[in-house]
Design an enzyme around this catalytic site. Structure first.
Site, PDB file in Angstrom:
ATOM      1  N   HIS A 149      59.113  68.086 -12.026  1.00  0.00           N
ATOM      2  CA  HIS A 149      57.750  68.098 -12.574  1.00  0.00           C
ATOM      3  C   HIS A 149      56.803  68.788 -11.606  1.00  0.00           C
ATOM      4  O   HIS A 149      56.924  68.639 -10.383  1.00  0.00           O
ATOM      5  CB  HIS A 149      57.244  66.674 -12.811  1.00  0.00           C
ATOM      6  CG  HIS A 149      57.870  66.012 -13.986  1.00  0.00           C
ATOM      7  ND1 HIS A 149      57.285  66.001 -15.233  1.00  0.00           N
ATOM      8  CD2 HIS A 149      59.047  65.348 -14.106  1.00  0.00           C
ATOM      9  CE1 HIS A 149      58.074  65.353 -16.081  1.00  0.00           C
ATOM     10  NE2 HIS A 149      59.147  64.944 -15.418  1.00  0.00           N
ATOM     11  N   CYS A 207      55.364  61.679 -22.384  1.00  0.00           N
ATOM     12  CA  CYS A 207      56.492  62.015 -21.516  1.00  0.00           C
ATOM     13  C   CYS A 207      56.560  60.956 -20.430  1.00  0.00           C
ATOM     14  O   CYS A 207      55.674  60.886 -19.571  1.00  0.00           O
ATOM     15  CB  CYS A 207      56.322  63.404 -20.918  1.00  0.00           C
ATOM     16  SG  CYS A 207      57.650  63.877 -19.779  1.00  0.00           S
TER      17      CYS A 207
END
Length: 267
Positions: A149, A207
């Protein structure tokens, strides 16, 4: 070959979950992509297959809507924890532990990783304050929470054209395994607003790993205190983390329906 599946979601991030613990199911990327197709398949953000595990109660495999197999999915982990009634879950991203309380599930997501080679990045740099920019998005943090990420803290998440710039960042050569793109606004010491461009999926309602990575980056930077609420378009998750400890993610998991399908219909 017929298979039974569960349609589930976590805050609108939706899944087709197949229980293949008793009967093995061999899937190709093309079949996963066909099942995930919202017009001609069942439709989902990710396809999840539960398999036997020698080290956990269940093994969870994850295919994104584009047919690519990935390491981790926080929202799907809560759904699997709900289906098995809590327990240990083996993933490509590591071993997880899930507990359930009604429609809520808490998953121990393991420890975050910050090393540039662990994200991974193409070359060494400070992952807490990366000397990079894409238009108005600059100096992100990078965190691996089982999958990679990158997190940008911005004044207003809604002002970012994430559907346009997200694919560019996802596929930038600095991220050799591509990357999930998070844009976050710190509202208070206990609240973050978040939108996510998910690798291989696109804009998503929620998410779970993105919420974990963003909370960790914000706590690491001293912007918030844990536990922190992360508000996504589909709803909120609570993320708790402190240095040296695993990440704990709490939020809802919803079972929508169960049905049967013929694998031959998907190629």
């Amino acid at each position: 070959m017929a298979f039974r599946f569960h349609k589930m979601h976590g805050l609108g991030n939706d899944f087709v979950v197949i229980d293949a613990r008793a009967d093995a199911l061999a899937l190709t990327p093309a079949q996963a992509r066909a099942i995930a197709d919202r017009r001609t398949g069942v439709g989902c953000d990710q396809l999840i297959v539960m398999e036997p595990s020698t080290i956990a109660d269940v093994r969870m495999r994850i295919w994104n809507a584009d047919g690519g197999e990935v390491e981790a999915c926080g929202n799907a982990s809560r759904c699997v924890a709900l289906l098995i009634g809590g327990g240990t879950i083996e993933t490509l991203g590591g071993l997880l532990t899930g507990d359930t309380d009604g429609a809520q599930a808490t998953v121990d997501m393991g420890a975050p990783r910050f090393g540039w080679g662990e994200i991974p990045l193409a070359y060494a740099m400070d992952t807490a304050f990366m000397p990079l920019a894409w238009e108005q998005l600059e100096n992100p943090a990078a965190v691996n929470v089982g999958n990679p990420h990158v997190i940008f803290f911005v004044p207003d998440t809604d002002a970012v054209e994430l559907e346009r710039i997200g694919p560019e960042i996802e596929h930038d050569p600095i991220f050799p395994e591509r990357v999930n793109v998070n844009v976050a606004t710190v509202v208070s010491r206990g609240l973050i607003r978040l939108r996510v461009w998910e690798r291989g999926v696109g804009l998503t309602q929620a998410c779970g790993t993105g919420a974990c990575a963003t909370a960790v980056a914000a706590i690491r930077a001293g912007l918030v205190d844990g536990p922190v609420e992360v508000a996504l378009p589909g709803g909120s998750l609570t993320i708790d983390w402190a240095p040296g400890r695993p990440i704990r993610m709490t939020g809802p998991a919803t079972h929508v329906f169960t049905a049967d399908a013929d694998l031959a219909r998907f190629g």
